[in-house]
Design an enzyme around this catalytic site. Structure first.
Site, PDB file in Angstrom:
ATOM      1  N   LYS A 199       6.304   8.802  11.151  1.00 51.29           N
ATOM      2  CA  LYS A 199       6.556   7.659  12.030  1.00 51.29           C
ATOM      3  C   LYS A 199       8.017   7.260  12.131  1.00 51.29           C
ATOM      4  O   LYS A 199       8.745   7.283  11.141  1.00 51.29           O
ATOM      5  CB  LYS A 199       5.781   6.451  11.493  1.00 51.29           C
ATOM      6  CG  LYS A 199       4.287   6.589  11.676  1.00 51.29           C
ATOM      7  CD  LYS A 199       3.600   5.329  11.211  1.00 51.29           C
ATOM      8  CE  LYS A 199       2.145   5.311  11.642  1.00 51.29           C
ATOM      9  NZ  LYS A 199       1.499   4.073  11.194  1.00 51.29           N
ATOM     10  N   GLY A 379      12.335   6.490  -3.124  1.00 53.07           N
ATOM     11  CA  GLY A 379      12.850   5.257  -2.520  1.00 53.07           C
ATOM     12  C   GLY A 379      14.364   5.158  -2.544  1.00 53.07           C
ATOM     13  O   GLY A 379      14.982   4.747  -1.561  1.00 53.07           O
TER      14      GLY A 379
END
Ligand code: ADP
Ligand code: MG
Length: 398
Positions: A199, A379
């Site tokens: 996405k 992350g």
């Protein structure tokens, strides 16, 4: 390159208590460490300090105990794994601050290695409470951060401690920072970035940052569909975030202004069902039928992208080009990864990759070892790709 001190600058550590922040957040199966990669990554730093006669005190988090003691997330469960990899005994100290920690450390000798209890058992770790960081600083003389993967969090054992004790980057941290600097900090141009994955919404900040940094931005994966839609392509039943077409247009404009060329696929592999080895078609992007999904970049586009890489000196890669977990939609990712690997081996390309699925895709293609550097720091790697300041790294700067 940003100035920070490394183990080369640490001086005489004999008998000194060195607090080393490492990544021991390892996967476990039936009470045993099932993947030692993270423990192995910390070994050069641990061995070097122990060999120099330091008292090596390992600080780490394990799981998400949210500030409370939980025996299933005790680092005592990981200590045996550290011992196995290190090859000699490692003590476990059931506290990481206070009198209990001090008493455990007091019996250690130069060259000893100990694992301290999970820093996240203490609420002050994740809130970066000054009192907790002070308490950590009391049990050590020097601080070494070797956990890049935790550096995007301003926690007591990452940021807080680095501001209280003389602070150094460990060997794994140093290697990671050098590789990232070579990829986006001070790279050899032309620079290409491959950004893929499902996405646009999860990588808007990555794309925004990259257009200002790289010469070629190669967009693949599901997110390419949103950019194709913004260009007026009918993407059929493909994964597509139609509400982000404006965002895609803004990224096109920013790229134009910055002189960054955006590469979108012009042929694609489509299927009517998302399942292993379904009937597929390879078509021009303008020929996707209403009931078809784009699941991979096509072979003509992959060839053109390989030519782009051949003219580049640096590559940074995050996100697969297709739905690589489901064959044959791993084809484009594997082919372009092999090209990047070959160019790296020939010495014409510096290649840096990161991201959970990206690492899996490169391993699947059998080329992870040929890349200049592959970051396993999920992350933290993504925040670095977004151009963010990582508090744990920032605090190491002198
Ligand atoms: P990373 O973990 O490396 O940052 P992401 O999580 O962003 O990567 O993206 C990986 C996911 O994107 C994979 O699960 C992959 O199947 C999916 N993906 C890639 N291309 C497509 C596509 N065309 N349609 C649907 N999903 C896709
Ligand atoms: Mg992922």
């Amino acid at each position: 390159m940003t100035a920070f001190k490394t183990l080369d600058d640490i001086g005489d550590v004999t008998g000194k208590r060195v607090l080393v922040r490492v990544d021991l957040n390892v996967p476990m199966i039936e009470g045993a460490v099932s993947d030692r990669t993270r423990i192995e990554a910390a070994m050069p730093t641990i061995r070097e300090l122990a060999d120099k006669g330091a008292i090596v005190l390992l600080l780490a988090h394990f799981g998400r105990p949210k500030g409370a003691k939980n025996p299933t997330q005790s680092l005592s469960l990981v200590t045996g794994g550290v011992e196995d990899v290190l090859g000699h005994s490692v003590m476990f100290i059931p506290e990481c601050v206070g009198e209990g920690a001090k008493a455990g450390i007091a019996v250690l000798a130069a060259g000893d290695v100990a694992v301290l209890e999970n820093t996240r058992f203490y609420p002050g770790e994740e809130t970066n409470d000054p009192a907790f960081a002070d308490a950590l600083a009391e049990i050590g003389d020097l601080y070494v951060n070797d956990a890049f993967s935790a550096a995007h969090r301003a926690h007591g054992s990452t940021e807080g401690l680095a501001r209280r004790l003389p602070a150094y980057a460990g060997r794994a941290m140093e290697a990671e920072l050098k590789a990232l600097d070579a990829a986006l900090g001070n790279p050899a141009h032309p620079v290409a970035a491959v950004v893929g994955g499902a996405k646009v919404s999860s990588k808007i900040d990555v794309l925004r940052h990259l257009v200002s940094k790289v010469d070629h931005l190669i967009i693949g994966g599901g997110m390419a569909n949103t950019f194709l839609a913004a260009r007026g392509v009918d993407v059929g039943k493909s994964l597509c975030e139609h509400d982000l077409v404006e965002t895609a247009n803004a990224i096109f404009d920013a790229a134009d202004a910055a002189g960054c060329t955006i590469h979108l696929p012009y042929d694609v592999v489509v299927a009517k069902q998302f399942a292993p080895n379904p009937p597929t078609r390879t078509v021009n992007v303008h020929e996707v039928a209403a009931d078809e999904m784009i699941l991979d970049v096509g072979p003509a586009a992959v060839e053109a992208l390989a030519d782009v890489l051949k003219n580049c000196r640096t590559l940074v890669w995050n996100g697969p080009l297709g739905a690589f977990e489901t064959p044959p939609f791993d084809t484009a990712t594997a082919a372009l990864a092999k090209t990047a690997a070959a160019l790296t081996r020939e010495g014409s390309l510096i290649s840096v990759a990161g991201g959970g699925d990206t690492v899996a895709a490169l391993n699947h293609a059998g080329v992870a070892r040929d890349f200049t550097f592959v970051s396993t720091a999920g992350g933290a790697f993504l925040e670095w790709m977004e151009g963010k300041v990582l508090p744990g790294v920032d605090a190491l700067k002198d």
